[in-house]
Design an enzyme around this catalytic site. Structure first.
Site, PDB file in Angstrom:
ATOM      1  N   CYS A 157      -9.096   5.793  -1.644  1.00 15.60           N
ATOM      2  CA  CYS A 157      -9.146   4.963  -0.955  1.00 15.60           C
ATOM      3  C   CYS A 157      -9.936   4.401  -0.056  1.00 15.60           C
ATOM      4  O   CYS A 157     -10.138   3.328   0.785  1.00 15.60           O
ATOM      5  CB  CYS A 157      -7.524   4.439  -0.536  1.00 15.60           C
ATOM      6  SG  CYS A 157      -6.308   5.131  -1.757  1.00 15.60           S
ATOM      7  N   HIS A 290      -6.116   1.747   8.261  1.00 19.89           N
ATOM      8  CA  HIS A 290      -5.959   1.369   6.867  1.00 19.89           C
ATOM      9  C   HIS A 290      -4.323   0.994   6.672  1.00 19.89           C
ATOM     10  O   HIS A 290      -4.349   0.026   5.630  1.00 19.89           O
ATOM     11  CB  HIS A 290      -6.219   3.039   6.450  1.00 19.89           C
ATOM     12  CG  HIS A 290      -5.349   2.676   4.527  1.00 19.89           C
ATOM     13  ND1 HIS A 290      -6.341   2.388   4.221  1.00 19.89           N
ATOM     14  CD2 HIS A 290      -4.579   4.087   4.177  1.00 19.89           C
ATOM     15  CE1 HIS A 290      -6.216   3.166   2.839  1.00 19.89           C
ATOM     16  NE2 HIS A 290      -4.683   4.004   2.920  1.00 19.89           N
ATOM     17  N   GLU A 301      -1.140   7.656  10.889  1.00 24.34           N
ATOM     18  CA  GLU A 301      -2.226   6.035  11.509  1.00 24.34           C
ATOM     19  C   GLU A 301      -2.120   6.206  12.564  1.00 24.34           C
ATOM     20  O   GLU A 301      -3.374   6.296  13.663  1.00 24.34           O
ATOM     21  CB  GLU A 301      -2.412   5.624  10.471  1.00 24.34           C
ATOM     22  CG  GLU A 301      -3.753   5.227  11.061  1.00 24.34           C
ATOM     23  CD  GLU A 301      -5.116   3.354  10.132  1.00 24.34           C
ATOM     24  OE1 GLU A 301      -3.597   3.431   9.079  1.00 24.34           O
ATOM     25  OE2 GLU A 301      -5.988   2.951   9.851  1.00 24.34           O
ATOM     26  N   LYS A 320      -3.474  -5.468   4.602  1.00 22.37           N
ATOM     27  CA  LYS A 320      -3.250  -5.836   3.228  1.00 22.37           C
ATOM     28  C   LYS A 320      -2.175  -6.426   2.985  1.00 22.37           C
ATOM     29  O   LYS A 320      -1.855  -6.971   1.727  1.00 22.37           O
ATOM     30  CB  LYS A 320      -2.575  -4.177   3.176  1.00 22.37           C
ATOM     31  CG  LYS A 320      -4.100  -2.791   3.362  1.00 22.37           C
ATOM     32  CD  LYS A 320      -3.803  -0.927   2.826  1.00 22.37           C
ATOM     33  CE  LYS A 320      -4.940  -1.327   2.644  1.00 22.37           C
ATOM     34  NZ  LYS A 320      -6.048  -0.446   4.077  1.00 22.37           N
ATOM     35  N   HIS A 325      -3.149  -3.239  -1.058  1.00 25.13           N
ATOM     36  CA  HIS A 325      -4.009  -2.423  -1.127  1.00 25.13           C
ATOM     37  C   HIS A 325      -5.012  -2.208  -2.812  1.00 25.13           C
ATOM     38  O   HIS A 325      -4.200  -1.817  -3.704  1.00 25.13           O
ATOM     39  CB  HIS A 325      -3.364  -1.182  -1.605  1.00 25.13           C
ATOM     40  CG  HIS A 325      -4.239   0.485  -0.465  1.00 25.13           C
ATOM     41  ND1 HIS A 325      -5.790   0.273  -0.599  1.00 25.13           N
ATOM     42  CD2 HIS A 325      -3.503   1.694  -0.061  1.00 25.13           C
ATOM     43  CE1 HIS A 325      -6.242   1.483  -0.595  1.00 25.13           C
ATOM     44  NE2 HIS A 325      -5.204   1.773  -0.275  1.00 25.13           N
ATOM     45  N   PHE A 383      -6.004   9.268  -1.349  1.00 28.20           N
ATOM     46  CA  PHE A 383      -5.421  10.302  -1.761  1.00 28.20           C
ATOM     47  C   PHE A 383      -6.191  11.487  -1.146  1.00 28.20           C
ATOM     48  O   PHE A 383      -7.294  11.224  -2.164  1.00 28.20           O
ATOM     49  CB  PHE A 383      -5.595  10.343  -3.478  1.00 28.20           C
ATOM     50  CG  PHE A 383      -4.094   9.074  -3.930  1.00 28.20           C
ATOM     51  CD1 PHE A 383      -2.987   9.263  -3.304  1.00 28.20           C
ATOM     52  CD2 PHE A 383      -3.943   9.772  -5.196  1.00 28.20           C
ATOM     53  CE1 PHE A 383      -2.137   8.749  -3.631  1.00 28.20           C
ATOM     54  CE2 PHE A 383      -2.513   9.484  -5.074  1.00 28.20           C
ATOM     55  CZ  PHE A 383      -1.711   8.586  -5.078  1.00 28.20           C
TER      56      PHE A 383
END
Lengths: 400, 349
Positions: A157, A290, A301, A320, A325, A383
């Site tokens: 990502c 994010h 985060e 998002k 996403h 990831f």
């Protein structure tokens, strides 16, 4: 400062096919999430997705390739034209380089091949020739006639943001004066089934940072920036839309899929990017987080942001809830969103947010705010513990 | 393994050892795909006796196909006539950067972590990035790895890449007229721990990476490759490191047994020979490991071996016997790819 100029942008996502359409949806707080229509439902998936409306193949003009390639070509061509490169002398245009971040390039063709093979139908092995990620990079380079440095990266990502960081460094290194950099990913059965198998998908529109968040929604899209050395951009009279003033990338080295609870890796990425830019945290006016809406990401985060900014946390939002996403495209799409925030001096909403989460020490912006934005920060995480942070400066701020 | 693939002819070079055995703790190898196992094995070896400090060490992996064995398994499960519940582990492994991230987790490497997935120059791009971040002082150490595993996809892709030599199991020199009719598929991994020259102790330093470059070819058609332009590219790359062709002691080529590609190498070598010192020898290595996207990582390992010992190992097939009275101090690696790229790398003692 280590800055390079942003002289062009292109974007396609569930909320539009251009920066203008994207801004309109952000202003109207209009989400592009909805039911999956691209292919039959996967494993009884009931999560809304951020599908791009319309036919990317028609828009791209390519006569072959998968959905990721079509999205990439459309966004790249937009950015190229937006930077005034399509009318530039050929040698200048051809010297431009390209870096693409992608996870699903080639996956659509692989799925089609396997489906044919496994159902005893004639399977065309040429489909597998487009199995590698680089097929999308070649698909972009060919019609634009790019002969400069070229690479494909896949860092889950963070791919799109990482591509932008790498392109910036190639300009610094003197390998190119102009780089096209971004990310592209289409919805595929592999990713939809994969994330569903991890039980991280929300059955409703995602609500990043909200106390009642239930997970993420997958999306798709592509975005590109044209990056250019400041001297080169000024010399050719290119429209400077923002400056990329800092960038950094780190790894959690913690877990295959989950961030450390304290957000240590993304905290380091933010601090390194701030140091790279030669600015202070308090110089930053907006953070595009994010913010996936998952149980683990948002508090990690949030804690990292709180630690970096202390009691001077700037406006924060995850976008998002608008487009889901889009995986490898996320970092590039959100870089464009951050630049739009600078250009319009408007913080986009963190739609879906209603209730402060006790585990997240950061309050997000639930509706658009108009305010002067000098520097915007865009976070990406993925990831494997990859983190990437980009910092953009308002072009008008520097010009004055 | 998806049954649709098993009927394909399959002659390839598989790694002759169990990856990780005796090198990586068994618990770290659990639940990994083959490319991950190969990479973790060589990365662990490169970091011996102990991994470098985490936050200032980057991990760059080049892989043409990634952990595609896992994605093949996952897709086979969900797309078959009788779909099975998807296995999350296969999905997690199928993500292209799972190799780099698993390596970082096991070795505790917290610096930049990037996976280059650009066909047959994936490893060279990772190597170029490593050189950049070290030169700019962004990192103190970089672990660079190139890895690809034989997977069911290779069986289908092979013919398109000119693979599938029927006699692939019998190693032989493969440069142009000396060689076989086609290339053989292979797999493998190579890893290198890099540091700035001034930061590495004499005991640590195995070789010096003088310069590396990778660029798209002017024409995608490799057969249209102009040998003079290729030599100009090589010379321009060497010039960046202040090296001349006269200093090159050995040239290692990526020829793979496919006559069309090997002819390109032969033509470039003929042009290059005009500027190389007399009796400079060239050699090839893919008859040992087969062809795969990141085979140049094995080429680099051999080049490091050459400059360490000053001699050419038997693994390499040379077009003429190297002169034993002239130790080799500098090796030039040159590759040209079917997807339209060329790369150069120079290592020295």
């Amino acid at each position: 400062m280590n800055s390079v100029a942003v002289t062009g942008m292109g974007i396609v996502s569930a909320i539009g096919w251009s920066p203008e359409e994207t801004q309109a949806a952000l202003d109207a707080e209009r989400s592009g999430l909805g039911p999956l229509t691209l292919f039959p439902s996967v494993q009884d998936l009931d999560s809304p997705v951020g599908e791009v409306k319309g036919d990317p193949a028609l828009r791209s003009g390519l006569d072959s390739g998968g959905r990721t390639e079509h999205l990439a070509v459309w966004a790249a061509r937009q950015a190229f034209e937006n930077a005034g490169l399509s009318t530039c002398p050929a040698p200048l245009r051809q010297a431009a380089g390209l870096i693409l971040g992608t996870c699903t390039a080639g996956t659509g063709d692989t799925e089609a091949f396997l489906e044919q093979a496994l159902h005893n139908r004639d399977a065309d092995p040429r489909r597998l020739d487009r199995n590698g990620c680089a097929c999308a990079t070649h698909a972009v380079a060919r019609p634009l006639g790019l002969h400069g440095p070229r690479a494909t990266v896949s860092t889950s990502c963070t791919s799109g943001a990482q591509a932008i960081l790498l392109a910036r460094d190639l300009i610094h290194e003197g390998q190119a004066n102009i780089m096209l950099a971004g990310g592209a990913d289409a919805l595929t059965r592999l990713t939809l089934s994969g994330f569903a198998s991890l039980f991280v998908m929300s059955s409703e529109n995602c609500r990043p940072f909200d106390a009642e968040r239930k997970g993420m929604n997958l999306g798709e899209g592509a975005a590109f920036l044209v990056l250019e050395s400041v001297e080169h951009a000024r010399k050719r009279g290119a429209p400077i839309q923002a400056y990329l003033v800092g960038a950094a990338s780190t790894c959690d080295a913690h877990h295959r899929t989950a961030p450390p609870p304290d957000g240590e890796g993304i905290r380091r990425a933010m601090l390194d990017a701030i140091e790279d830019a030669g600015i202070r945290p308090r110089d930053i006016d907006y953070i595009n987080a994010h913010g996936t809406g998952t149980r683990d990401n948002d508090p990690a985060e949030g804690r990292a942001i709180a630690e970096v900014f202390g009691d001077q946390v700037p406006s924060v939002s995850s976008t998002k809830g608008f487009f889901g996403h889009p995986l490898a495209a996320a970092g590039a799409i959100e870089a464009v969103v951050a630049i739009l925030a600078l250009r319009h001096n408007k913080v986009p909403a963190n739609i879906g947010f209603t209730t402060q989460s006790a585990d997240t020490p950061v309050r997000v912006t639930s509706h658009p705010i108009t305010k002067k934005i000098g520097v915007a920060l865009s976070n990406s995480a993925g990831f494997g513990g990859t983190n990437c942070c980009l910092l953009f400066e308002n072009a008008s701020q520097r010009n004055t | 393994m998806p049954p649709a693939f098993t009927s394909q002819p399959f002659h390839g070079h598989t790694c002759p050892f169990a990856p990780g055995e005796g090198i990586v703790p068994a618990q770290s190898l659990r639940r990994l795909g083959r490319a991950q196992e190969l990479a973790l094995t060589v990365c662990s070896l490169a970091c011996k006796p102990s991994p470098p400090p985490g936050e200032r060490t980057a991990t760059f992996v080049g892989t043409g196909m990634g952990e595609s064995g896992s994605s093949a398994r996952f897709l086979h499960d969900i797309l078959g006539p009788d779909p099975l519940p998807p296995r999350p582990l296969d999905f997690i492994n199928a993500v292209h950067n799972s190799i780099a991230s698993e390596t970082a987790v096991v070795l505790g490497l917290k610096g930049e972590n990037c996976t280059f997935t650009h066909d047959a120059v994936s490893f060279e791009l990772a190597l170029s990035r490593a050189a950049y971040v070290l030169q700019r002082g962004k990192m103190d150490r970089v672990l660079v790895c190139g890895v690809d595993a034989l997977t069911p996809f290779a069986a289908v892709l092979g013919p398109g890449y000119g693979w599938w030599s029927d006699d692939a199991a019998s190693p032989r020199p493969i440069l142009g007229a000396l060689g076989t009719s086609r290339a053989a598929p292979g797999e493998g991994a190579g890893a290198f721990l890099l540091a700035r020259a001034e930061d590495a102790t004499e005991a640590e330093a195995l070789a010096r990476l003088l310069v590396t470059a990778v660029r798209p070819l002017p024409e995608k058609n490799v057969a249209a490759c102009d040998p003079r332009e290729e030599v100009a590219f090589i010379q321009a790359t060497l010039a960046r490191a202040g090296v001349s062709l006269g200093e090159i002691g050995f040239v290692l080529l990526g020829a793979n047994g496919n006559p069309a590609w090997d002819a390109v190498y032969a033509n470039v070598m003929a042009e290059l020979a005009k500027s190389l010192p007399e009796k400079t020898v060239c050699g090839v290595y893919k008859h040992r490991c087969g062809e795969f996207h990141t085979a140049p990582a094995l080429g680099l390992a051999l080049a490091v071996d050459i400059v360490q010992t000053g001699t050419v190992p038997e693994t390499i097939a040379c077009v003429a016997p190297p002169r034993p009275d002239r130790p080799i101090a500098t090796v030039l690696l040159y590759h040209v790819t079917a997807s339209g790229y060329h790369s150069v790398c120079v290592v020295a003692s």
